[in-house]
Design an enzyme around this catalytic site. Sequence first.
Site, PDB file in Angstrom:
ATOM      1  N   HIS A   1       1.968  23.857  65.961  1.00 35.96           N
ATOM      2  CA  HIS A   1       3.196  23.303  65.391  1.00 35.96           C
ATOM      3  C   HIS A   1       3.878  24.296  64.441  1.00 35.96           C
ATOM      4  CE1 HIS A   1       0.960  19.698  66.617  1.00 35.96           C
ATOM      5  NE2 HIS A   1       2.123  19.084  66.699  1.00 35.96           N
TER       6      HIS A   1
ATOM      7  N   GLU B   1       9.088  18.267  78.772  1.00 37.91           N
ATOM      8  CA  GLU B   1      10.055  19.284  78.364  1.00 37.91           C
ATOM      9  C   GLU B   1      10.757  19.925  79.548  1.00 37.91           C
ATOM     10  OE1 GLU B   1       7.585  18.340  75.007  1.00 37.91           O
ATOM     11  OE2 GLU B   1       7.031  18.970  77.030  1.00 37.91           O
TER      12      GLU B   1
END
Length: 337
Positions: free
Chosen positions: A129, A60
């Site tokens: 998540h 990321e």
Amino acid sequence: MTQMTMIEALRSAMDEALSRDEKVVIFGEDIGFFGGVFRCTAGLQAKFGEERVFDTPINESAIVGLGIGMAAQGMRPCVEMQFADYVFPAYDQITQEAARLRHRSNQQFSCPMVIRMPTGGGIYGGQTHSQSPEALFTHVAGLKVVMPSNPRDAKGLLLASIEDPDPVIFLEPKRLYNGPFDGLHDKAVTAWKDHELGDVDDGYYVTPLSKASVFREGEAVTILAYGTMVFVAEAAAKETGIDAEIIDLRTLWPLDLDTIVASVEKTGRCVVVHEATQTSGFGAELSALVQEHCFYHLEAPVTRVAGWDTPYPHAQEWDYFPGPDRVGTALKSVMEA
């Protein structure tokens, strides 16, 4: 006008952006050939080629760093974090580089990039998540923060974000990808094809980043919400029979304070709803702003309904998720105050 899910509306926005401006590029983990974990970018690589829509390593920080470098050189990258929970390795790049580039360069450079990320719970994703990190970005000067609640807004807001000259954090409530969700998880799922906000204009249009929407008009109390909580608030208002006005913020920052103030001055009461953890959540900022700007119009204290101060649980998801019952209790409380 075409009926679209939010996934299809976001894809349509990226398709339009890629077609209109050769400087737009899209990249992230598995977004090319595979079309992304939620298929938001499906078919774009086949249409526009691997140089404009491409996959990246699982890194990321590198994804955002590459985007910053490209943006500084005049490109318009639209990058995807596979889940909002995964953005933290890139937080330094976002807050110390992307957000500061215009200021630290005395406006010699800017950073016109969008960072898309699925956010929130309601899909049994658990603590890694399901997070809603919007407050971490609204706190940072130089960033704009957007969260649509429906396909029609999603397309216009994403196109406006891609065209913006500064970095935009674009949060996508994944529970809304395929239909509106009112928090009543044991009901049949509603599809966007059965909702008026699933009707999306064909072609190009933009929705201004700094303008909230009066989602539901009312006289008794103002509910400030965004993302999934807009529909939870609507369900709570219907269940309680309270004539609530629901303001869908759409853009968290820059904030449409004028619409908020006008509504609270009319109703005299305010409930703030968000899914993220309550302590230091964006609701605290909203509550403070209402207190500062609407103090003499308030007939009851501003009330917050939010996620609990705990990691998002697997087994007790619906106890954590702020549903219509909790919002309804808050509405009754401010009406009785």
